[in-house]
Design an enzyme around this catalytic site. Structure first.
Site, PDB file in Angstrom:
ATOM      1  CB  CYS A 139      22.126  29.301  30.181  1.00  0.00           C
ATOM      2  SG  CYS A 139      20.344  29.102  30.183  1.00  0.00           S
ATOM      3  CG  HIS A 199      23.067  25.273  32.217  1.00  0.00           C
ATOM      4  ND1 HIS A 199      23.747  26.341  32.753  1.00  0.00           N
ATOM      5  CD2 HIS A 199      21.764  25.637  32.207  1.00  0.00           C
ATOM      6  CE1 HIS A 199      22.898  27.299  33.068  1.00  0.00           C
ATOM      7  NE2 HIS A 199      21.678  26.898  32.737  1.00  0.00           N
ATOM      8  CD  GLU A 235      26.952  24.729  33.251  1.00  0.00           C
ATOM      9  OE1 GLU A 235      27.046  24.749  32.009  1.00  0.00           O
ATOM     10  OE2 GLU A 235      26.204  25.490  33.894  1.00  0.00           O
TER      11      GLU A 235
HETATM   12  N1  GLN Z   1      17.484  33.968  32.907  1.00  0.00           N
HETATM   13  C1  GLN Z   1      17.613  33.308  31.658  1.00  0.00           C
HETATM   14  C2  GLN Z   1      16.358  32.538  31.277  1.00  0.00           C
HETATM   15  O1  GLN Z   1      15.527  32.294  32.100  1.00  0.00           O
HETATM   16  C3  GLN Z   1      18.835  32.401  31.650  1.00  0.00           C
HETATM   17  C4  GLN Z   1      18.757  31.261  32.626  1.00  0.00           C
HETATM   18  C5  GLN Z   1      20.077  30.592  32.864  1.00  0.00           C
HETATM   19  O2  GLN Z   1      21.134  31.131  32.595  1.00  0.00           O
HETATM   20  N2  GLN Z   1      20.055  29.407  33.392  1.00  0.00           N
HETATM   21  O3  GLN Z   1      16.187  32.159  30.160  1.00  0.00           O
END
Ligand code: GLN
Length: 537
Positions: free
Chosen positions: A383, A509, A511
């Site tokens: 992400c 994500h 994970e």
């Molecule tokens: N801050 C980033 C976004 O809002 C990444 C978010 C994250 O890593 N879950 O896109």
């Protein structure tokens, strides 16, 4: 079959593994052929667990349907191997918000609104919703915190009422407590457990089982004493000594006879014999010495490892499959900016940059990505880690520090990570994240496609910003491959560098979908690259 409920309360202190115990017991019951699910009730007043600081509560765990939940739901999913839904987690804040909203609408026709019955009814309604929505026959319900907390009283009262509402055979209460160890006399003490059970009884709940957690061996005499003083059957006092091997907990509980005892207590007979072969194989692997590989995890909440619970577990799962032990070097991204912590990064054979929000530590993470790119060190960005990998690559292309995500620099001339045009108005009004499962089409021949071995996957998201399509051409002309794209072609889901052994970032994500016996393909591919760099065959 009438739905049966198993309630988990905590005694003495928190953080003794109530969630893991509940999750493992869920596995025992699933192994016996029942449809099991789990729910966590959080007594705090916050309405939205998604906005809580990872420093206080660890990671926010995201479900298929996009619910942002407590990290215990991660344990449930990993142990029970099931997908939970948003009804599986709620807070006091949500309960009160609902009751107050009804009152404002006039639903109570001017009646006096009270904790009993209005709040407790709403709690019971939400507990019973789970089996309706999921069809589960056995629902495990864990209450956060410990007995004695002011906030948890309405929850405990609701649990108490459930026994008379739906019957004794359909409600089981398990109390998970802690036995402190006195160093001077080298003995374990049961007194705090007695007090906490007394407190539970004063609320009207008599526990059916006590799981006695300790860092030291708990002898049969002590169990008998707890049985006597707390008025539970001897067989129902279960010693649970801390184990370094998380996935051993179901086996320990199985050997203690917990599964059979609970079924008997619920008036059920097993539909199948539990088959622990694959779990036993897993534990054996953990027990065997394996070559170590070092992965630097560069984040801003590294002081609290729970903030990256699922990432750590996903690395462990993949390591078990590949026969290596992953040693995580916890590196603080703010420290990197000050020139500290680079020793850990240099010693590692892989760099992982997990998700995150806000600008603190961003430059440190970017430096880690740059280091991985320039030194051909395997890099896995999750992400935010993907977004920063793209920013770093753009900075190289433009030979400038100006490319950025508009999350960190609104006025950057190269907004390589940005909000989607149709999203902008909504976000300004306090909204919205892309949450939950989204499809991703893999590009044939890419490292990601090879890892997944399938053309289409679904992964969990939690973010606002996206790769800016206006920069796709220039990024790909310079060697970035968009190996995962949304089916409509609008959103980049996975980016990888062509001239690099393994530099991959996922907008999602991964994970959250890793399971002990089914590690996530991208984590396996990442560790494979790490292993290769270490020179391990
Ligand atoms: N801050 C980033 C976004 O809002 C990444 C978010 C994250 O890593 N879950 O896109």
């Amino acid at each position: 079959m009438t739905t049966k409920y198993i309630f988990f309360t905590g005694g003495v202190v928190s953080s003794v593994g109530k969630g893991v115990t509940a999750a493992a017991i869920g596995r025992l019951l699933k192994e016996r052929g029942f449809n099991v699910t789990a729910q966590k009730l959080d007594p705090y007043i916050n309405v939205d667990p998604g906005t809580m600081s990872p420093y206080q509560h660890g990671e926010v765990y995201v479900l298929d349907d996009g619910a942002e939940t407590d990290l215990d739901l991660g344990h449930y999913e990993r142990f029970i191997d099931t997908s939970l839904s948003k009804v599986c987690n709620f807070t006091s804040g949500q309960v009160y918000a609902e009751v107050i909203a009804k009152e404002r609408r006039g639903d109570y026709l001017g009646g006096t609104i009270q904790v009993i019955p209005h709040i407790t009814n709403e709690i019971k309604r939400r507990i019973m919703l789970v089996s309706k929505e999921t069809g589960a026959e056995l629902v495990l319900v864990e209450i956060g915190g410990t007995v004695g907390d002011i906030e948890s009283l309405p929850f405990l009262e609701a649990l108490r009422q459930m026994r008379s509402d739906i019957g004794r055979e359909n409600t089981i209460y398990i109390h998970v407590t802690w036995l402190p160890h006195i160093g001077a006399t080298d003995e374990l003490k049961t007194k705090p457990t007695q007090h906490s059970v007394a407190e539970l009884r004063s609320i009207g709940i008599a526990p059916d089982m006590i799981v006695a957690r300790s860092d030291h061996e708990v002898g049969p005499d002590l169990c008998d004493k707890i049985a006597l003083f707390c008025d539970v059957e001897k067989k129902a006092v279960v010693p649970m000594v801390t184990t370094p091997i998380l996935y051993e907990v179901p086996l320990i509980l199985e050997n203690a006879g917990v599964g059979d005892y609970l079924l008997k207590r619920a008036g059920l007979t097993a539909r199948q014999q539990p088959d622990w072969t694959s779990w036993q194989a897993l534990i054996e692997k953990v027990g065997h010495p394996r070559p170590k590989v070092k992965v630097a995890l560069v984040g801003k909440y590294v002081e609290l490892h729970d903030a990256y619970m699922s990432v750590r577990e996903a690395l462990n799962h993949a390591g078990l499959q590949l026969g290596v032990e992953v040693e995580i070097q916890w590196v603080h991204s703010v420290e990197l900016e000050k020139g500290r912590g680079w020793e850990e990064v240099r010693q590692a054979d892989g760099i992982l940059v997990p998700g995150g929000f806000g600008s603190r530590g961003i430059e440190g993470k970017l430096q880690a990505a740059k280091y991985a790119r320039e030194n051909s060190v395997p890099y896995f960005g999750l992400c935010l880690g993907m977004q920063l990998m793209v920013v770093d690559f753009a900075r190289k292309i433009y030979n400038s520090e100006a490319p950025n995500s508009t999350e960190f620099d609104r006025g950057t001339p190269y907004p390589v990570i940005d909000l989607m045009p149709d999203q902008r108005g909504v976000v300004d009004m306090g909204g919205t994240m892309r949450l939950g499962l989204y499809p991703c089409v893999l590009q044939e021949g890419s490292i990601s496609a090879k890892a997944y071995q399938q053309p289409l996957v679904h992964e969990r998201h939690r973010h606002r910003f996206e790769l800016n399509n206006a920069f796709r051409d220039i990024l790909s002309q310079n060697g970035m491959r968009f190996s995962g794209i949304s089916p409509d072609g609008r959103l980049v889901e996975i980016a990888e560098l062509v001239d690099h052994p393994f530099m991959i970032g996922t907008q999602f994500h991964p994970e959250f979908l890793s399971r002990p016996n089914r590690p996530h393909p991208l984590f396996v591919a990442f560790l494979q690259a790490v292993k290769q760099r270490e020179g391990i065959k």
